[in-house]
Design a protein around this motif. Structure first.
Motif, PDB file in Angstrom:
ATOM      1  N   ARG A 171      -1.375 -33.362  13.272  1.00  0.00           N
ATOM      2  CA  ARG A 171      -0.851 -34.390  13.952  1.00  0.00           C
ATOM      3  C   ARG A 171       0.406 -34.824  13.802  1.00  0.00           C
ATOM      4  O   ARG A 171       1.318 -35.328  14.773  1.00  0.00           O
ATOM      5  CB  ARG A 171      -1.772 -35.800  14.030  1.00  0.00           C
ATOM      6  CG  ARG A 171      -3.079 -35.500  14.835  1.00  0.00           C
ATOM      7  CD  ARG A 171      -3.794 -36.693  14.469  1.00  0.00           C
ATOM      8  NE  ARG A 171      -3.212 -38.189  14.906  1.00  0.00           N
ATOM      9  CZ  ARG A 171      -4.014 -39.210  14.655  1.00  0.00           C
ATOM     10  NH1 ARG A 171      -4.825 -39.284  13.630  1.00  0.00           N
ATOM     11  NH2 ARG A 171      -3.410 -40.359  14.834  1.00  0.00           N
ATOM     12  N   GLY A 214       4.396 -33.375  16.490  1.00  0.00           N
ATOM     13  CA  GLY A 214       4.377 -34.595  16.338  1.00  0.00           C
ATOM     14  C   GLY A 214       5.483 -35.611  16.779  1.00  0.00           C
ATOM     15  O   GLY A 214       5.704 -36.735  16.611  1.00  0.00           O
ATOM     16  N   ALA A 258       1.733 -32.523  20.686  1.00  0.00           N
ATOM     17  CA  ALA A 258       0.729 -31.921  20.211  1.00  0.00           C
ATOM     18  C   ALA A 258       1.298 -30.750  19.285  1.00  0.00           C
ATOM     19  O   ALA A 258       0.189 -30.758  18.350  1.00  0.00           O
ATOM     20  CB  ALA A 258      -0.088 -31.586  21.053  1.00  0.00           C
ATOM     21  N   LEU A 262      -6.904 -34.349  19.636  1.00  0.00           N
ATOM     22  CA  LEU A 262      -5.211 -34.506  19.319  1.00  0.00           C
ATOM     23  C   LEU A 262      -4.731 -33.282  19.407  1.00  0.00           C
ATOM     24  O   LEU A 262      -3.490 -33.132  19.753  1.00  0.00           O
ATOM     25  CB  LEU A 262      -5.263 -35.432  18.046  1.00  0.00           C
ATOM     26  CG  LEU A 262      -5.420 -36.595  18.133  1.00  0.00           C
ATOM     27  CD1 LEU A 262      -5.630 -37.421  17.067  1.00  0.00           C
ATOM     28  CD2 LEU A 262      -4.338 -37.642  18.953  1.00  0.00           C
TER      29      LEU A 262
END
Ligand code: ADP
Ligand code: MG
Length: 626
Positions: A304, A175, A172, A117
């Motif tokens: 994230r 968020g 990335a 992520l």
């Protein structure tokens, strides 16, 4: 699953099948022993060899040692009392290995998904060499080079767009899932993904100094800053395992010796069995694994959401925050001032703005950038000399041979120039040329749309002291804090006064932590002085990234309360795991010592607690709904 995990799975299945077959086929004597021993070796040889290795290296007390002693002991007992019941030793090994396999799979998977992520590491940059696009290592690209970023590619290095339009996906980094439209002249940061058009970008930084590299550095180093709970766990494990081994030894030896002394049968076998059970129960793996994993998941979840936390110690501190102190400009406001009015004496309005813009040409303060924007041209730096920036006051510089002073009342007082107060609301920038007062420029900043929600969220999640510190005038400070619902404000502060005020606030706190939120311009010392320094503007100011403990990737103040909630959730999970694992352990140890729990129960409890603790730890990663 990787190769190692597949092999392990094979060993577990093979030995389980063999156990079932052996249970159905009656065998006896040495043949039985040999067959069971074979299964035992299949499932446990690596544990035995690791335990032996540990002993050779002098690091005796680890999990492998506990398992090896317990199972070899159980085997020996079965030989000694000729029961032929070897299943227990094998079962313990089998469960233990199953637990380990699950754990390495779950931990590996969650770590991978976190890193994926955060997949912002650019692999290459496209450079135009004689009309051909060549892929080069981004480390080799010098600042000032023009690189080409095609649709679908990651921006490798920070820079300014020189040609093309596109929209960028920065999810990335921040968020934020809405794409950002960019055009010629816009600054873009590495790690964002180019979605639609081809962009030519003039790099402004080296790869190592670019946003993506910096973020990755931060995240990779985050786990080296340990929280107190983590330090507690590793200290705990260091004394716990030897203590448990000693207790087990005492349990095996003392009661039989006492029995002999008082004339009873010694009962060696049953006490040794209890001691071995005790060893199996005592494995501290649930704690040792799940606590760091909880923190890792919490840090990953936070990033994230666009909140970079530089270490688990800060995550822990953040969860205890009850006071948040804000800087005003660039933090609660956008830091983009508009010129509302110019009150001038002898010179023309344009002349005043030109003098101010030239004097401010080297400053990175939001006020300077706004004055330069109002001037409308690129200031000709060759006309400016001897620039002196006095933080919290303004600038003094020599423009075309004249001394221009540009700043607030304090600056005018400093150079001994009488200034005229202004009746308009806003930030007043006075201008003096060669010691003569020339007038002032009234500028005003726009409050960030999300700022009042940010304050409200903080109050709602129990942060009840909110304070605003600013170098701006009392009138501006009062109106901004009233509009936002901030409970206290202090105005006309120089950067050093801000540090002092913060220290005073920190002294007044009881046991909560004090966070300071700033943009890194003029407030880096305050950022580093607070219990937790939270920086806005990771997408702009390097000073902020350096000095802060927590970086909000998209300057969105609403993320402060979110960060507090993420930290609280993570700490709750950490405590749950500590209490749960230690509680079950103690209960089982007691049952084992009393001879109530056997080895089967012990291994079930151990693996069960570990699995639950790891699953619980992974929960720390999901932060979307917080
Ligand atoms: P804040 O606390 O709002 O972030 P600063 O401490 O950066 O503000 O600045 C405080 C005040 O000092 C500003 O409101 C302005 O009056 C003056 N000032 C600071 N830097 C400059 C500059 N470069 N040019 C003009 N005025 C400045
Ligand atoms: Mg500031």
């Amino acid at each position: 699953m990787n190769r190692k995990q597949r092999i392990m799975l094979g060993r577990i299945m093979a030995s389980a099948v063999m156990m079932v077959i052996l249970a159905m086929v009656p065998t006896a004597g040495l043949v039985r022993l040999a067959l069971y021993f074979l299964v035992y070796m299949i499932i446990g040889y690596d544990i035995l060899s690791k335990a032996a290795g540990g002993i050779v290296r002098g690091q005796v007390f680890d999990e492998c040692f506990l398992m090896a002693v317990a199972t070899v002991g159980a085997f020996a007992l079965a030989i000694y009392d000729r029961s032929g019941d070897y299943t227990e030793a094998i079962a313990v090994m089998l469960f233990y290995q199953t637990g380990e396999l699950f754990q390495s799979y779950a931990v590996g998977k969650s770590r991978r998904s976190i890193t994926q992520l955060m997949d912002i590491r650019p692999d290459y940059a496209n450079v135009d060499k004689d009309g051909v696009l060549v892929r080069v290592d981004p480390e080799e690209v010098q600042p000032g080079t023009v690189i080409v970023v095609q649709p679908g590619e990651k921006v490798p290095i920070d820079g300014v767009v020189v040609k093309g339009n596109s929209s960028l996906n920065t999810v990335a980094l921040t968020g934020e899932s809405l794409p950002r439209d960019i055009a010629e002249g816009d600054e873009i940061v590495s790690g964002a993904v180019n979605m639609t058009g081809v962009l030519e970008v003039r790099t402004t930084k080296a790869f190592g100094e670019s946003t993506a590299s910096k973020i990755l550095d931060l995240v990779e180093n985050a786990s080296s800053r340990k929280s107190r709970s983590e330090a507690f766990i590793s200290r705990f494990a260091r004394i716990y395992t030897p203590a448990v081994c000693m207790s087990a030894l005492a349990l095996a030896v003392l009661p039989p010796v006492v029995n002999i002394i008082i004339g009873n049968a010694a009962g060696w076998a049953s006490w040794i069995y209890r001691a071995l059970t005790f060893l199996v129960i005592s494995c501290p793996c649930a704690l040792v694994i799940s606590i760091p994993l909880s923190f890792f998941a919490g840090l990953g979840g936070a990033s994230r959401a666009g909140v970079l936390i530089k270490g688990s110690n800060y995550l822990e501190a953040l969860s205890k925050t009850d006071t948040v102190v804000f800087d005003k400009t660039g933090t609660l406001t956008q830091g983009v001032f508009e010129v509302n009015a110019v009150h001038h004496n002898r010179r023309a309005q344009e002349e005043l703005i030109e003098a101010a813009a030239l004097a401010e040409s080297a400053s990175s303060h939001p006020i300077s950038r706004s004055l330069i924007a109002a001037y409308g041209r690129n200031p000709d730096r060759s006309r400016v000399k001897n620039i002196e920036e006095i933080s919290g006051n303004g600038v003094i510089a020599e423009v075309d041979g004249h001394i221009v002073a540009c700043g607030n009342e304090k600056l005018m007082k400093r150079i001994g120039v009488e200034c005229i107060a202004c009746h308009l609301p806003g930030t007043i920038i006075h201008v003096a040329i060669d010691g003569e007062y020339e007038g002032h420029i009234v500028i005003s900043d726009v409050i960030k749309p999300a700022a009042s929600k940010a304050i409200e969220d903080l109050h709602r999640c129990g942060v009840d002291r909110t304070v605003m510190l600013t170098g701006d005038s009392e009138a501006v400070a009062a109106s901004v804090s009233k509009e936002l619902g901030i409970r206290e404000h202090y105005s006309s502060l120089l950067p050093a006064d801000k540090v002092e005020k913060l220290e005073q606030i920190m002294q007044e706190r009881t046991n909560g932590k004090v966070a300071f939120v700033g943009d890194g311009i003029n407030d880096a010392p305050v950022l580093s002085r607070a219990d937790i320094g939270i920086a806005m503007g990771a997408l702009g100011s390097d000073a902020a990234i350096e000095a802060a403990d927590v970086v909000l990737m998209d300057d969105d103040p609403v993320k402060i309360a979110k960060a507090v909630r993420i930290a609280r959730k993570c700490m709750r999970i950490v405590y749950e795991n500590i209490v749960f694992a230690i509680g079950i352990k103690l209960a089982c140890l007691l049952l084992g010592a009393l001879g109530i729990a056997d080895m089967w129960l012990a291994i079930f409890a151990d693996v069960g607690v570990m699995v639950l603790a790891v699953l619980n730890a992974i929960r720390a990663m999901s932060v979307r709904k917080l």
